[in-house]
Scaffold this active site. Structure first.
Site, PDB file in Angstrom:
ATOM      1  N   THR A 173       0.843  -1.191   0.000  1.00 16.75           N
ATOM      2  CA  THR A 173       0.000   0.000   0.000  1.00 16.75           C
ATOM      3  C   THR A 173       0.879   1.243   0.000  1.00 16.75           C
ATOM      4  OG1 THR A 173      -1.859  -1.057   1.122  1.00 16.75           O
ATOM      5  CG2 THR A 173      -1.741   1.332   1.262  1.00 16.75           C
ATOM      6  N   PHE A 175       1.064   5.127   0.892  1.00 18.14           N
ATOM      7  CA  PHE A 175       0.460   6.147   1.747  1.00 18.14           C
ATOM      8  C   PHE A 175       1.030   7.513   1.382  1.00 18.14           C
ATOM      9  CE2 PHE A 175       0.086   2.252   4.083  1.00 18.14           C
ATOM     10  CZ  PHE A 175      -1.073   2.352   4.846  1.00 18.14           C
TER      11      PHE A 175
END
Length: 281
Positions: A173, A175
């Site tokens: 992921t 961010f």
């Protein structure tokens, strides 16, 4: 001493909490129930920064963020990549033989199908991966398990029944860090990402013309995503990310490309100019 806070969406032990602890270990991590609450916390001054997931290598873009970013007055000042790891966990005394149900966020359940299938577990959807661990801990039932980040087991006193249960080992992921203040990376000090949004008129070849300047100036575009504005199917707002700094005196390519973009768009808004995470290389 003033406590500095960084807000994130989710419960303590969530992946967003983990990335906050990794990169801002001296800051207080402020858990928020929703992305809207995270943005509000920074805009009101309750927190100085926000840590927000924007893309996942398996699930794609985080749709809610693309709704909030254009309307917000916050700026992107950094990015961080987190390799997502999920553990299967249960209350002390439970085991792979005792568990019957597994609780987690719907995306986490979908990313850990193999272990669920192997043990014949019944999936139960929770609102949050770390929240699933809390729910299992509160229930105290050895037939219930959670698929959650490793930090959640530590916070809620659960035993790890199986480690790294995700199906894919490239689950990552990205961010971004948001701030009220615009803090731009200095040019000539390593790789930089520039994020911006723009609108084009709903005309034939409008996008082709708008992006032509990036091609002719040799600017690498790493992201281009469109989404509706105001519920209109004809809306043409785009989020784009490119390599480079718009004010680099030694390499004016991006500056020229953005100038050309302005000729074919109704609005261009720079969201941030920030250092590229080393994981990109």
């Amino acid at each position: 001493m003033t406590v500095r806070r960084i807000a994130y969406q989710g419960e303590p032990g969530a992946n967003s909490h983990i990335v906050c602890k990794q990169h801002y270990p001296a800051w207080e991590a402020l858990a928020c129930a929703s992305f809207e609450d995270v943005f509000a916390a920074v805009e009101s001054g309750e927190a100085e920064l926000a840590m927000i997931p924007i893309d996942n290598s398996i699930a794609g873009r985080v749709a809610d963020i693309h709704h909030f970013l254009p309307e917000s007055d916050l700026h992107i000042i950094g990015e961080h990549f987190l390799r997502i790891r999920f553990n299967l966990m249960g209350v002390p005394g439970s085991s792979l033989d005792t568990i019957r149900t597994v609780h987690s966020h719907v995306h986490a359940l979908g990313q850990c199908r193999r272990i669920i299938r192997e043990h014949g577990l019944t999936p139960v959807i929770s609102g949050d991966t770390a929240g699933a661990a809390r729910e299992v801990a509160e229930a105290g039932d050895p037939t219930q398990a959670a698929i959650s980040p490793p930090l959640a087991a530590e916070i809620y006193g659960l035993d790890i029944l199986a480690e790294e249960v995700e199906d894919e080992d490239h689950n990552t992921t990205r961010f971004v860090v948001l701030s009220r203040q615009l803090v731009e990376a200095a040019p000539g000090n390593g790789p930089v990402i520039t994020s911006f949004i723009f609108n084009v008129r709903n005309l034939p070849a409008a996008l082709y013309k708008a992006l032509g300047g990036f091609a002719t100036n040799g600017v690498n575009m790493t992201k281009l995503e469109s989404y509706m504005v105001g519920g209109e199917f004809t809306a043409t707002q785009f989020l784009a990310e490119v390599d480079g700094h718009p004010d680099d005196p030694k390499n004016p390519a991006l500056k020229r490309a953005l100038e050309e973009l302005a000729f074919f768009t109704t609005d261009v808004k720079i969201l941030g100019v920030y250092p590229a995470d080393p994981s990109r290389s």
